[in-house]
Scaffold this active site. Structure first.
Site, PDB file in Angstrom:
ATOM      1  N   ASN A  52     -20.421  -1.680   5.918  1.00 61.78           N
ATOM      2  CA  ASN A  52     -20.039  -0.692   4.904  1.00 61.78           C
ATOM      3  C   ASN A  52     -21.140  -0.619   3.864  1.00 61.78           C
ATOM      4  O   ASN A  52     -21.605  -1.654   3.379  1.00 61.78           O
ATOM      5  CB  ASN A  52     -18.733  -1.082   4.201  1.00 61.78           C
ATOM      6  CG  ASN A  52     -17.521  -0.903   5.097  1.00 61.78           C
ATOM      7  OD1 ASN A  52     -17.636  -0.493   6.246  1.00 61.78           O
ATOM      8  ND2 ASN A  52     -16.349  -1.211   4.563  1.00 61.78           N
ATOM      9  N   GLU A  63     -18.269   2.354   6.992  1.00 64.32           N
ATOM     10  CA  GLU A  63     -17.923   3.141   5.801  1.00 64.32           C
ATOM     11  C   GLU A  63     -19.193   3.580   5.104  1.00 64.32           C
ATOM     12  O   GLU A  63     -20.112   2.786   4.919  1.00 64.32           O
ATOM     13  CB  GLU A  63     -17.104   2.338   4.778  1.00 64.32           C
ATOM     14  CG  GLU A  63     -15.651   2.210   5.089  1.00 64.32           C
ATOM     15  CD  GLU A  63     -14.884   1.444   4.002  1.00 64.32           C
ATOM     16  OE1 GLU A  63     -15.259   1.533   2.811  1.00 64.32           O
ATOM     17  OE2 GLU A  63     -13.933   0.748   4.368  1.00 64.32           O
ATOM     18  N   GLU A 103     -14.263  -5.955   4.634  1.00 65.95           N
ATOM     19  CA  GLU A 103     -14.879  -6.421   3.389  1.00 65.95           C
ATOM     20  C   GLU A 103     -14.234  -7.679   2.817  1.00 65.95           C
ATOM     21  O   GLU A 103     -13.665  -7.637   1.711  1.00 65.95           O
ATOM     22  CB  GLU A 103     -14.881  -5.305   2.339  1.00 65.95           C
ATOM     23  CG  GLU A 103     -15.601  -4.039   2.775  1.00 65.95           C
ATOM     24  CD  GLU A 103     -15.830  -3.059   1.635  1.00 65.95           C
ATOM     25  OE1 GLU A 103     -15.308  -3.279   0.530  1.00 65.95           O
ATOM     26  OE2 GLU A 103     -16.551  -2.062   1.847  1.00 65.95           O
ATOM     27  N   ARG A 159     -11.067   5.365  12.209  1.00 63.22           N
ATOM     28  CA  ARG A 159     -10.920   3.972  11.801  1.00 63.22           C
ATOM     29  C   ARG A 159      -9.789   3.902  10.779  1.00 63.22           C
ATOM     30  O   ARG A 159      -9.909   4.431   9.675  1.00 63.22           O
ATOM     31  CB  ARG A 159     -12.237   3.473  11.192  1.00 63.22           C
ATOM     32  CG  ARG A 159     -12.154   2.084  10.603  1.00 63.22           C
ATOM     33  CD  ARG A 159     -13.517   1.574  10.113  1.00 63.22           C
ATOM     34  NE  ARG A 159     -13.353   0.267   9.520  1.00 63.22           N
ATOM     35  CZ  ARG A 159     -13.382   0.024   8.214  1.00 63.22           C
ATOM     36  NH1 ARG A 159     -13.635   0.989   7.348  1.00 63.22           N
ATOM     37  NH2 ARG A 159     -13.181  -1.198   7.752  1.00 63.22           N
ATOM     38  N   HIS A 170      -6.973  -4.643   5.738  1.00 65.47           N
ATOM     39  CA  HIS A 170      -7.674  -3.907   4.688  1.00 65.47           C
ATOM     40  C   HIS A 170      -6.914  -4.158   3.379  1.00 65.47           C
ATOM     41  O   HIS A 170      -6.423  -3.241   2.738  1.00 65.47           O
ATOM     42  CB  HIS A 170      -7.788  -2.428   5.041  1.00 65.47           C
ATOM     43  CG  HIS A 170      -8.901  -1.694   4.342  1.00 65.47           C
ATOM     44  ND1 HIS A 170      -9.830  -0.930   5.000  1.00 65.47           N
ATOM     45  CD2 HIS A 170      -9.225  -1.615   3.033  1.00 65.47           C
ATOM     46  CE1 HIS A 170     -10.676  -0.395   4.126  1.00 65.47           C
ATOM     47  NE2 HIS A 170     -10.321  -0.797   2.916  1.00 65.47           N
TER      48      HIS A 170
HETATM   49  C1  FCB Z   1     -14.740   0.068   0.077  1.00 69.25           C
HETATM   50  C2  FCB Z   1     -13.348  -0.090   0.630  1.00 69.25           C
HETATM   51  C3  FCB Z   1     -12.600   1.207   0.804  1.00 69.25           C
HETATM   52  C4  FCB Z   1     -12.892   2.190  -0.301  1.00 69.25           C
HETATM   53  C5  FCB Z   1     -14.371   2.335  -0.516  1.00 69.25           C
HETATM   54  C6  FCB Z   1     -14.751   3.321  -1.573  1.00 69.25           C
HETATM   55  O1  FCB Z   1     -15.070  -1.066  -0.634  1.00 69.25           O
HETATM   56  O2  FCB Z   1     -13.387  -0.754   1.863  1.00 69.25           O
HETATM   57  O3  FCB Z   1     -11.244   0.897   0.906  1.00 69.25           O
HETATM   58  O4  FCB Z   1     -12.224   1.846  -1.441  1.00 69.25           O
HETATM   59  O5  FCB Z   1     -14.946   1.104  -0.823  1.00 69.25           O
END
Ligand code: FCB
Length: 461
Positions: free
Chosen positions: A290, A367, A163, A74, A118
């Site tokens: 995530n 994530e 996010e 990803r 992102h």
């Molecule tokens: C998330 C983000 C990623 C990374 C992790 C630790 O919020 O999507 O880019 O910073 O946290």
């Protein structure tokens, strides 16, 4: 308990956090270039100028993924590499880089999972208001179409946003992320325009990419643990603000009444136009989740100092506009190097709840991972047992929810490489592969070897 063959194991990264080469081959500036170069915004003045130099080390990094047995990768596409000023002229050299990346993955039998946003918004668009401006959503859709046209014959899964909670609330309300604005109204406008961008982009992608491509969005849904008699009221408030404003429009076609109520003193949401909600709610093949930790909430009594341990950086401005009566209480140990508590049960609770509310919606953990202050020992190895333990416990949670019938189809470990951790700069190491920032040399940590064995054996034992 086993992971079936069709369960996908991958790892995740993001463009600004690893690529470097910020001035190369026609890339335009993003809000993170501006922000990181503004004194005081990022720890130690770190920037993504070089980062992991992934842009120049693409082939070696791809080979590394093969060594680790990854089934999917990803990555995110940097909008300012493709459309340097956000809209209009397209940069073929930028597209060529991602085309090479996608081909390199396919050649190695690794599934490409591409995220379109992102957080590296072209600075030119921020100069016109950024996500507070409806036109940014339209520019995003046009960029999505360009990316789809160039890569859509090969990318397996398209993720619109990563996010959006962070983009909106950390970028425009608490200001700990780029563009660093601290305006509650702007954050809520950003929420809506990010939602709209998601819908508009999906509409464009559907027209240009291969018919069997999958579509998704990645949300950092928050798990709030209510504390004491006022806990549940506090939880309802922040849940509406953080989770409801994205899940509602994207999956149910409306902003929840509670979200509108909580933010009533800030806006009447009149920036939501007729037809927007129909556009935003579109079927997605997979919801990206995530997850890192949980928080503890209660209503503030208005007397003592309000506790603000939400884990999202220090700012005098709030990341929770409209929730001034909520306090975030310190969490119980153990904590990672981010100060985030380790609570795999939170992942289980979250996925079970999502499965209950959206029984027909497949999900992936896009994530999950942990920062620890790694040490290179004399044998040259990194014995990061704590990271392995963290990942093992969260994978166990995934197995548990799958047993309960929740449709979770994959897991992406954050992160492949140590990288630029936003306002924490290079001080937080999330990688399963160590990056020496002097030499840029990569060294797989013990957790990487362990993860490779999990992928191979389809089991945690
Ligand atoms: C998330 C983000 C990623 C990374 C992790 C630790 O919020 O999507 O880019 O910073 O946290």
């Amino acid at each position: 308990m086993q992971f079936p063959a069709e369960f996908v194991f991958g790892s995740a990264t993001a463009s600004y956090q690893i690529e470097g080469a910020v001035h190369e081959d026609g890339r335009g500036p993003s809000i993170w270039d501006t922000f990181s170069h503004t004194p005081g915004k990022v720890l130690d003045g770190d920037t993504g100028d070089v980062a992991d130099d992934h842009y120049h080390r693409l082939d070696a990094d791809l080979d590394l993924m093969v060594d680790l047995g990854l089934e999917a990768y990803r990555f995110s596409i940097a909008w300012p590499r493709i459309v340097p000023t956000g809209r209009g002229e397209v940069n073929p050299a930028g597209l060529a880089f991602y085309s090479r990346l996608v081909d390199g993955l396919l050649d190695r039998g690794i599934r490409p999972v591409a995220t379109l946003y992102h957080w590296d918004l072209p600075q030119a668009l921020e100069d016109e208001g950024g996500w507070t401006n409806r036109a940014t959503a339209e520019a995003f859709a046009a960029y999505a179409r360009v990316a789809g046209e160039a890569l859509g014959d090969r990318v397996h899964t398209w993720t619109t946003l990563n996010e959006p909670w962070c983009s909106a609330y950390l970028g425009y309300s608490s200001g700990v992320h780029a563009p660093g604005r601290t305006e509650p109204l702007a954050a809520l406008q950003a929420v809506h325009h990010l939602n709209l961008a998601h819908g508009l982009a999906l509409r464009e992608l559907h027209q240009v990419v291969r018919p069997d491509a999958q579509f998704s969005v990645t949300l950092n849904l928050h798990v709030f643990r209510p504390v004491g008699p006022t806990g549940e009221a506090a939880r309802a408030t922040v849940d509406a603000l953080a989770n409801g404003v994205f899940l509602g429009p994207m999956l149910e076609g409306a902003y929840p009444a509670e979200s509108l109520e909580v933010t009533r003193a800030i806006t009447d949401w009149s920036f939501v136009q007729d037809g927007d909600l129909e556009l935003i709610r579109q079927p997605i093949d997979v919801l990206g989740v995530n997850y890192y930790s949980t928080s503890r909430v209660a209503l503030w009594d208005g007397v003592g100092e309000r506790q603000r341990a939400d884990g999202h950086g220090a700012s005098s401005a709030t990341a929770w506009p409209g929730a001034d009566d909520v306090e975030f209480l310190p969490t119980d140990p153990p904590h990672t190097d981010m100060g985030w508590n380790i609570d795999p049960q939170g992942l289980e609770d979250l996925l079970v709840e999502l499965g209950r509310r959206y029984p027909d919606q497949p999900m992936m953990v896009t994530e999950n991972g942990a920062a620890f202050p790694d040490v290179v020992t004399e044998d040259g190895r990194i014995h990061d047992a704590e990271r392995t333990d963290y990942v093992r416990r969260h994978l166990r949670a995934v197995l548990n929810v799958r047993e309960k019938g929740v449709d979770v189809r994959g897991y992406f470990l954050w992160s492949l490489l140590d990288n630029f951790e936003w306002s924490y700069g290079y001080s937080k190491r999330f990688g399963i592969v160590r990056v020496d920032y002097e030499t840029l040399e990569r060294t797989p940590k013990d957790s990487a070897r362990w993860y490779a064995s999990v992928v191979r054996n389809r089991s945690l034992d």
